[in-house]
Each structure stands twice: as structure tokens, then as C-alpha cells.
Design a protein around this motif. Structure first.
Motif, PDB file in Angstrom:
ATOM      1  N   ILE A 187       0.835  -1.210   0.000  1.00 13.84           N
ATOM      2  CA  ILE A 187       0.000   0.000   0.000  1.00 13.84           C
ATOM      3  C   ILE A 187       0.866   1.256   0.000  1.00 13.84           C
ATOM      4  N   VAL A 188       1.877   1.283   0.864  1.00 11.08           N
ATOM      5  CA  VAL A 188       2.731   2.461   0.969  1.00 11.08           C
ATOM      6  C   VAL A 188       3.460   2.720  -0.350  1.00 11.08           C
ATOM      7  N   ILE A 189       4.047   1.668  -0.931  1.00 12.20           N
ATOM      8  CA  ILE A 189       4.755   1.835  -2.201  1.00 12.20           C
ATOM      9  C   ILE A 189       3.794   2.295  -3.293  1.00 12.20           C
ATOM     10  N   GLY A 190       2.590   1.712  -3.291  1.00 13.63           N
ATOM     11  CA  GLY A 190       1.603   2.112  -4.295  1.00 13.63           C
ATOM     12  C   GLY A 190       1.180   3.556  -4.154  1.00 13.63           C
ATOM     13  N   VAL A 191       0.958   4.016  -2.922  1.00 14.97           N
ATOM     14  CA  VAL A 191       0.550   5.407  -2.692  1.00 14.97           C
ATOM     15  C   VAL A 191       1.657   6.371  -3.106  1.00 14.97           C
ATOM     16  N   ILE A 192       2.900   6.045  -2.720  1.00 10.27           N
ATOM     17  CA  ILE A 192       4.022   6.909  -3.097  1.00 10.27           C
ATOM     18  C   ILE A 192       4.186   6.935  -4.619  1.00 10.27           C
ATOM     19  N   GLY A 193       4.040   5.775  -5.260  1.00 10.23           N
ATOM     20  CA  GLY A 193       4.152   5.713  -6.713  1.00 10.23           C
ATOM     21  C   GLY A 193       3.090   6.555  -7.405  1.00 10.23           C
ATOM     22  N   MET A 194       1.838   6.467  -6.933  1.00  8.44           N
ATOM     23  CA  MET A 194       0.767   7.264  -7.528  1.00  8.44           C
ATOM     24  C   MET A 194       1.011   8.750  -7.324  1.00  8.44           C
ATOM     25  N   TYR A 195       1.527   9.105  -6.142  1.00 13.47           N
ATOM     26  CA  TYR A 195       1.788  10.516  -5.872  1.00 13.47           C
ATOM     27  C   TYR A 195       2.899  11.056  -6.787  1.00 13.47           C
ATOM     28  N   LEU A 196       3.955  10.276  -6.978  1.00 18.71           N
ATOM     29  CA  LEU A 196       5.051  10.703  -7.848  1.00 18.71           C
ATOM     30  C   LEU A 196       4.581  10.879  -9.290  1.00 18.71           C
ATOM     31  N   LEU A 197       3.740   9.953  -9.756  1.00 18.73           N
ATOM     32  CA  LEU A 197       3.186  10.100 -11.107  1.00 18.73           C
ATOM     33  C   LEU A 197       2.277  11.318 -11.187  1.00 18.73           C
ATOM     34  N   TYR A 198       1.489  11.531 -10.138  1.00  5.87           N
ATOM     35  CA  TYR A 198       0.571  12.671 -10.089  1.00  5.87           C
ATOM     36  C   TYR A 198       1.338  13.990 -10.208  1.00  5.87           C
ATOM     37  N   LYS A 199       2.459  14.103  -9.463  1.00  7.03           N
ATOM     38  CA  LYS A 199       3.260  15.320  -9.526  1.00  7.03           C
ATOM     39  C   LYS A 199       4.091  15.374 -10.799  1.00  7.03           C
ATOM     40  N   GLY A 200       4.601  14.208 -11.205  1.00  3.55           N
ATOM     41  CA  GLY A 200       5.478  14.174 -12.371  1.00  3.55           C
ATOM     42  C   GLY A 200       4.791  14.584 -13.654  1.00  3.55           C
ATOM     43  N   PHE A 201       3.539  14.176 -13.829  1.00  3.63           N
ATOM     44  CA  PHE A 201       2.787  14.540 -15.028  1.00  3.63           C
ATOM     45  C   PHE A 201       2.096  15.897 -14.889  1.00  3.63           C
ATOM     46  N   GLY A 202       2.280  16.566 -13.749  1.00  8.53           N
ATOM     47  CA  GLY A 202       1.678  17.873 -13.562  1.00  8.53           C
ATOM     48  C   GLY A 202       0.174  17.851 -13.450  1.00  8.53           C
ATOM     49  N   LEU A 203      -0.380  16.746 -12.970  1.00 14.97           N
ATOM     50  CA  LEU A 203      -1.834  16.636 -12.872  1.00 14.97           C
ATOM     51  C   LEU A 203      -2.410  17.577 -11.831  1.00 14.97           C
ATOM     52  N   ASP A 204      -1.609  17.940 -10.812  1.00 18.58           N
ATOM     53  CA  ASP A 204      -2.117  18.853  -9.790  1.00 18.58           C
ATOM     54  C   ASP A 204      -2.436  20.224 -10.369  1.00 18.58           C
ATOM     55  N   GLU A 205      -1.525  20.730 -11.232  1.00 19.60           N
ATOM     56  CA  GLU A 205      -1.774  22.026 -11.862  1.00 19.60           C
ATOM     57  C   GLU A 205      -2.941  21.937 -12.833  1.00 19.60           C
ATOM     58  N   PHE A 206      -3.039  20.809 -13.547  1.00 19.75           N
ATOM     59  CA  PHE A 206      -4.122  20.621 -14.515  1.00 19.75           C
ATOM     60  C   PHE A 206      -5.479  20.612 -13.814  1.00 19.75           C
ATOM     61  N   ILE A 207      -5.558  19.846 -12.727  1.00 16.61           N
ATOM     62  CA  ILE A 207      -6.820  19.752 -11.975  1.00 16.61           C
ATOM     63  C   ILE A 207      -7.178  21.105 -11.356  1.00 16.61           C
ATOM     64  N   HIS A 208      -6.145  21.792 -10.829  1.00 11.27           N
ATOM     65  CA  HIS A 208      -6.401  23.105 -10.250  1.00 11.27           C
ATOM     66  C   HIS A 208      -6.928  24.077 -11.313  1.00 11.27           C
ATOM     67  N   GLY A 209      -6.374  23.991 -12.527  1.00 13.73           N
ATOM     68  CA  GLY A 209      -6.851  24.840 -13.600  1.00 13.73           C
ATOM     69  C   GLY A 209      -8.308  24.565 -13.949  1.00 13.73           C
ATOM     70  N   ILE A 210      -8.683  23.273 -13.948  1.00 14.54           N
ATOM     71  CA  ILE A 210     -10.077  22.907 -14.237  1.00 14.54           C
ATOM     72  C   ILE A 210     -11.009  23.454 -13.154  1.00 14.54           C
ATOM     73  N   ILE A 211     -10.577  23.341 -11.879  1.00 15.61           N
ATOM     74  CA  ILE A 211     -11.390  23.857 -10.775  1.00 15.61           C
ATOM     75  C   ILE A 211     -11.599  25.359 -10.899  1.00 15.61           C
ATOM     76  N   ASN A 212     -10.508  26.075 -11.253  1.00 10.42           N
ATOM     77  CA  ASN A 212     -10.621  27.522 -11.426  1.00 10.42           C
ATOM     78  C   ASN A 212     -11.563  27.876 -12.573  1.00 10.42           C
ATOM     79  N   ALA A 213     -11.481  27.094 -13.657  1.00 10.70           N
ATOM     80  CA  ALA A 213     -12.355  27.341 -14.790  1.00 10.70           C
ATOM     81  C   ALA A 213     -13.818  27.109 -14.420  1.00 10.70           C
ATOM     82  N   LEU A 214     -14.077  26.060 -13.648  1.00  7.36           N
ATOM     83  CA  LEU A 214     -15.449  25.780 -13.214  1.00  7.36           C
ATOM     84  C   LEU A 214     -15.957  26.893 -12.293  1.00  7.36           C
ATOM     85  N   ARG A 215     -15.083  27.411 -11.438  1.00 10.89           N
ATOM     86  CA  ARG A 215     -15.489  28.505 -10.560  1.00 10.89           C
ATOM     87  C   ARG A 215     -15.869  29.744 -11.358  1.00 10.89           C
TER      88      ARG A 215
END
Length: 215
Positions: A187-215
Motif C-alpha cells: 500500500i505504501v509503495i503504491g501510494v508513493i508511486g501514484m503521488y510521484l506520477l501525479y506530480k510528475g505529469f503535472g496533474l495537480d496544476e491541470f486539476i487546479h486549472g479545471i477547478i478555477n475554470a469551473l469557478r
């Protein structure tokens, strides 16, 4: 001698002048920029943006001394959200260009992070030169420790480091208590792996941009 008016521009991408010194950007003019630098220096004497602003004023003074027409300004982004901050920089730069009517720009930066906005600036005004301000320091162990401590004290950095580590530890402890130590590791390795991919592909900025657009 360069023809036209030169904009000497200091970019504070993470908005330290607003976050720490409570100064709204844009800051236009020599005296106002010096006040902004003094305010940030009083709020955090070790912030590298202080040196960048003073360097911009120095370049402005040198151009004026040579008889060139110039203006100096500081613009800032957002301390926590880079996409929103870059949009703010673009809009603020448009206002500065409209007010000061420059024909070219000298960009003053305190590091590589601020230079991400170069394409934004170049799309609006020709960039004649880029000056990167680097503060010389003693490269010893104590200095390295202090720099790491300052980074971890920054909420923008600490939430990226401490939140995933804390979550991984909590999941591991929970699975271990329930009697699944092998599953806990997976579980720990899987969570860390998903987080690294999430940050590595810049999904946090993408999702934040979508939220701002919806607002």
C-alpha cells in the motif's frame, strides 16, 4: 544605445512581496521598487527576491546614467498556485506595458523558477536581456542544513513533502495494526508511486486549472 524605452522587469513568480511583505504588484518606478525591496527585506532579510529587486533598480540607474529612457517595475504571481500566478503575471504585465509604453525588456530573475515566465513576457514585449541574480554563500554543511530548513518552513514546499509522507506512514501503521504487514508495504509503495506520477505529469496544476475554470 538602445532606442525607445526599456522596461527593467523583476519577476517574483511565487509572490514573496505579497505573501511576506503584503505589497501588491505591480510596483512601478524607482522609489516604489526600493520601498518594496525594503519592505520585503524587513519581512525576510534572506529572501533572494530582495537582491533581484535591488539589482533591477541598479540596472535602471545604469541605463538612465547612459542617457537611455527606462522604467523599472516588479510584478508577482501567486505563492501557492503556479498556473493562477502565471495568469496573474500575464495580466499584470499587460497593465504595466499599457501604462509605461516600453519597446523592449530586461528581465531580472533570482532563479530558474522565475524564468519559466519568459515565454509569457516574450509574447508581449521583446526581451533584450536576461539577468540572473545569484547570491554567493559559503558552501558548508551548516548552510545546506539552513537552506533545507527554510524550504521545509515554506508552506508551499512542506505540504508537498510532509503530506504524502504522513499519509504513507498512517496507511502503513493502520495496515500493520490490522495484521497485514505485507499488504502495508504494498500500500505504501503504491501510494508513493501514484503521488510521484501525479506530480510528475503535472496533474495537480491541470486539476487546479479545471477547478478555477469551473469557478
Amino acid at each position: 544605445m538602445t532606442e525607445g524605452r526599456t522596461l527593467v522587469l523583476s519577476v517574483d513568480r511565487d509572490d514573496d512581496i505579497g505573501w511576506k511583505a503584503k505589497i501588491e504588484s505591480p510596483v512601478i518606478g524607482r522609489e516604489e521598487c526600493l520601498k518594496a525591496a525594503d519592505g520585503l527585506a524587513l519581512a525576510d532579510p534572506e529572501d533572494s527576491d530582495v537582491n533581484a529587486i535591488f539589482s533591477a533598480v541598479k540596472i535602471y540607474d545604469e541605463l538612465i546614467a547612459k542617457g537611455e529612457e527606462a522604467v523599472v517595475a516588479v510584478i508577482a504571481g501567486n505563492h501557492l498556485h503556479m498556473i493562477e500566478g502565471d495568469r496573474k503575471i500575464a495580466a499584470t504585465l499587460d497593465d504595466v506595458i499599457k501604462d509605461t509604453k516600453p519597446t523592449n525588456c530586461i528581465l531580472v530573475s533570482d532563479g530558474a523558477e522565475d524564468e519559466y515566465v519568459i515565454p509569457i513576457i516574450q509574447s508581449r514585449i521583446p526581451v533584450a536581456s536576461i539577468r540572473r541574480v545569484i547570491v554567493s554563500q559559503m558552501p558548508n554543511l551548516e548552510g545546506t542544513y539552513y537552506i533545507l530548513k527554510k524550504l521545509l518552513d515554506d508552506p508551499k514546499v512542506s505540504r508537498v513533502v510532509f503530506v504524502p509522507l504522513g499519509l504513507a506512514m498512517l496507511l502503513y501503521a493502520s495496515a500493520f495494526i490490522l495484521g497485514y504487514p505485507g499488504t502495508a508495504t504494498i500500500i505504501v509503495i503504491g501510494v508513493i508511486g501514484m503521488y510521484l506520477l501525479y506530480k510528475g505529469f503535472g496533474l495537480d496544476e491541470f486539476i487546479h486549472g479545471i477547478i478555477n475554470a469551473l469557478r
